[in-house]
Design an enzyme around this catalytic site. Structure first.
Site, PDB file in Angstrom:
ATOM      1  N   GLY A  52       0.798  -1.217   0.000  1.00  0.00           N
ATOM      2  CA  GLY A  52       0.000   0.000   0.000  1.00  0.00           C
ATOM      3  C   GLY A  52       0.832   1.269   0.000  1.00  0.00           C
ATOM      4  O   GLY A  52       2.038   1.265   0.268  1.00  0.00           O
ATOM      5  N   HIS A  53       0.148   2.383  -0.270  1.00  0.00           N
ATOM      6  CA  HIS A  53       0.840   3.667  -0.406  1.00  0.00           C
ATOM      7  C   HIS A  53       1.527   4.095   0.894  1.00  0.00           C
ATOM      8  O   HIS A  53       1.051   3.845   1.992  1.00  0.00           O
ATOM      9  CB  HIS A  53      -0.121   4.756  -0.889  1.00  0.00           C
ATOM     10  CG  HIS A  53      -1.305   4.986  -0.009  1.00  0.00           C
ATOM     11  ND1 HIS A  53      -2.328   5.835  -0.344  1.00  0.00           N
ATOM     12  CD2 HIS A  53      -1.641   4.493   1.210  1.00  0.00           C
ATOM     13  CE1 HIS A  53      -3.233   5.860   0.619  1.00  0.00           C
ATOM     14  NE2 HIS A  53      -2.836   5.045   1.561  1.00  0.00           N
ATOM     15  N   ASN A  54       2.691   4.744   0.698  1.00  0.00           N
ATOM     16  CA  ASN A  54       3.509   5.275   1.794  1.00  0.00           C
ATOM     17  C   ASN A  54       4.088   4.206   2.719  1.00  0.00           C
ATOM     18  O   ASN A  54       4.600   4.518   3.787  1.00  0.00           O
ATOM     19  CB  ASN A  54       2.736   6.302   2.625  1.00  0.00           C
ATOM     20  CG  ASN A  54       2.395   7.539   1.820  1.00  0.00           C
ATOM     21  OD1 ASN A  54       1.240   7.755   1.463  1.00  0.00           O
ATOM     22  ND2 ASN A  54       3.395   8.342   1.518  1.00  0.00           N
TER      23      ASN A  54
END
Length: 370
Positions: free
Chosen positions: A260-262
Site C-alpha cells: 500500500g501507499h507510503n
C-alpha cells in the site's frame, strides 16, 4: 541506442541473435566471476546450468546438499560446483566453493543474464523525445518510455514494458514483459521487475462526502526502490499520497503481493507470495513475511527489524520485539474444524464461568492458581 552488450565470457550479444549452441562461458571465466577455486581446464566451454541427474557434457551442475552426493558418481556434467569436502567424490573438473549453494545462485544469475535478452526488433517502440536512454540499454519491441524518463546503462526492457513520465531506471536493471512503472518511480541499480508488476499506481485513498459518496484523494507521491531489489510477477506497489513509498536495498518481493501507499520496507526484507500490506506501514530490515500473511489495523503499524511472520499470519498492531510470530488456525478435517470454530465463539462465556468457579473455590479456601 544500441542493442549490443557483453557478458562475462567477453563476447557481445545482440538481441535475439545469439546462436542456440554457442557456449555461454568458459569454466575459467566462471571461476573468476564467482570467486571460487578452479580445478580443471579453464578453457572448458560451459553452455548450460543443470541438475546432477539431468546434466550432459557441456553443462555445469552443483552439489549443495549431502542428499545429492550419490548422484556425483553418475552425473554427466562437465563440471560441478561443490565443497572441498565433496571434491574427492567427483573426479572431473570442479569449482570448489565454501558455500556451493550460494555460488550456484550467483552462477544462475550469470546464465539468466546471458540469455535473457529481448526477442525481436525495435518496431513499435514509443520513446519520448526528451527521454534519456543510455546507448548500452537494450529495448525490446513495443516498449514505451515516457517524457523525462531516464534509462541507465545496461538496462534491459522487454517487450511492451512501460517506463512512465519522470521515471528513472538504474544501471543493469531488468524490466520484464508488460511490467509498468507508472509515473515518478525511481528504480535503483541491478533491480528486476517481473512481468505484470505495476509500480506507482495510485494508492487506495478515498473519503466520504456529505452524501456518503466516496471522493478520491489524489496520490501525488512516488515510489523509490533501492538497489538489488526484485519485484515478482503481478505484484503492485502503490505510489505515496504526498511522500513516497520506499523499498529498501536488497528487498525481495514475490508474486501477487500488494504494497500500500507510503509503506516503507527496510533493507534485505523478504516478502513471500500473496502478502498484503496496508498503506503507511513501516517494516524493518531483515524481516520475513511468509506467504499469505498480512499487515493492517486501525492505525499505522510498525514491524521492528528481524520480525518473521509465519504463513497466513495477520498483524493488526505494531511489533516491537524481534522474533517469529504466527496467527490463524491450523488445517483440520472440515467437521472437526467447524466444531472448533463454534467452540471458539463460546470462549467468552466459558471464560466468565471459569472466573466464577475460581472465585467460588477461593471462597472455599482453595487457590486454583497453586
Amino acid at each position: 541506442m544500441t542493442d549490443g552488450s557483453s557478458d562475462v565470457s567477453g563476447r557481445t550479444h545482440t538481441a535475439g541473435s545469439t546462436p542456440a549452441d554457442a557456449p555461454m562461458f568458459t569454466l575459467g571465466a566462471l571461476a573468476d566471476t564467482l570467486d571460487v577455486r578452479l580445478d580443471g581446464d579453464p578453457e572448458l566451454p560451459i553452455g548450460r546450468l543443470a541438475t546432477l541427474a539431468d546434466a550432459q557434457p557441456g553443462d555445469l551442475s552443483h552439489c549443495s546438499s549431502a542428499a545429492y552426493r550419490d548422484q556425483l558418481a553418475t552425473s554427466k556434467a562437465t563440471a560441478v560446483i561443490l565443497s572441498a569436502d565433496d571434491r574427492p567424490l567427483w573426479p572431473h573438473a570442479a569449482l570448489v566453493s565454501d558455500n556451493p549453494y550460494l555460488s550456484y545462485a550467483r552462477a544462475s544469475q550469470l546464465f539468466a543474464a546471458a540469455r535473457n535478452r529481448p526477442v525481436g526488433d525495435s518496431r513499435g517502440q514509443a520513446i519520448a523525445a526528451d527521454a534519456v536512454v543510455d546507448p548500452s540499454a537494450i529495448l525490446g519491441p513495443q516498449v514505451a518510455v515516457g517524457t523525462g524518463a531516464v534509462i541507465g546503462p545496461g538496462v534491459v526492457l522487454h517487450a511492451q514494458a512501460v517506463v512512465g513520465a519522470g521515471c528513472t531506471v538504474g544501471r543493469d536493471s531488468v524490466i520484464h514483459a508488460r511490467a509498468v512503472l507508472v509515473e515518478g518511480v525511481r528504480l535503483g541499480e541491478r533491480c528486476t521487475i517481473h512481468s505484470g508488476a505495476v509500480l506507482g499506481a495510485s494508492g487506495f485513498g478515498f473519503t466520504p462526502d456529505e452524501r456518503g459518496h466516496w471522493v478520491e484523494i489524489a496520490q501525488l507521491g512516488g515510489v523509490v526502490v533501492g538497489n538489488d531489489v526484485s519485484i515478482g510477477a503481478n505484484t503492485t506497489i502503490d505510489r505515496g499520497a504526498l511522500s513516497d513509498t520506499v523499498i529498501g536495498d536488497g528487498v525481495k518481493i514475490d508474486n501477487l503481493c500488494q504494497i500500500g501507499h507510503n509503506t516503507e520496507i527496510g533493507a534485505h526484507t523478504l516478502i513471500c507470495g500473496c502478502v498484503g500490506v496496508v498503506g503507511s506501514t513501516k517494516i524493518g530490515r531483515h524481516c520475513v513475511l511468509a506467504g499469505g500473511s498480512g499487515v493492517g489495523g486501525d492505525r499505522p503499524i510498525e514491524l521492528c527489524d528481524g520480525v518473521i511472520l509465519s504463513a497466513c499470519c495477520l498483524v493488526t498492531q505494531s511489533v516491537t520485539v524481534p522474533g517469529t510470530y504466527g496467527s490463524g488456525t491450523l488445517h483440520a478435517p472440515l467437521g472437526q474444524w467447524k466444531r472448533n470454530a463454534l467452540r471458539f465463539q463460546q470462549l467468552d462465556g466459558m471464560m466468565r464461568r471459569v472466573k466464577r468457579l475460581e472465585r467460588f473455590l477461593r471462597g472455599q479456601g482453595y487457590d486454583p492458581d497453586s
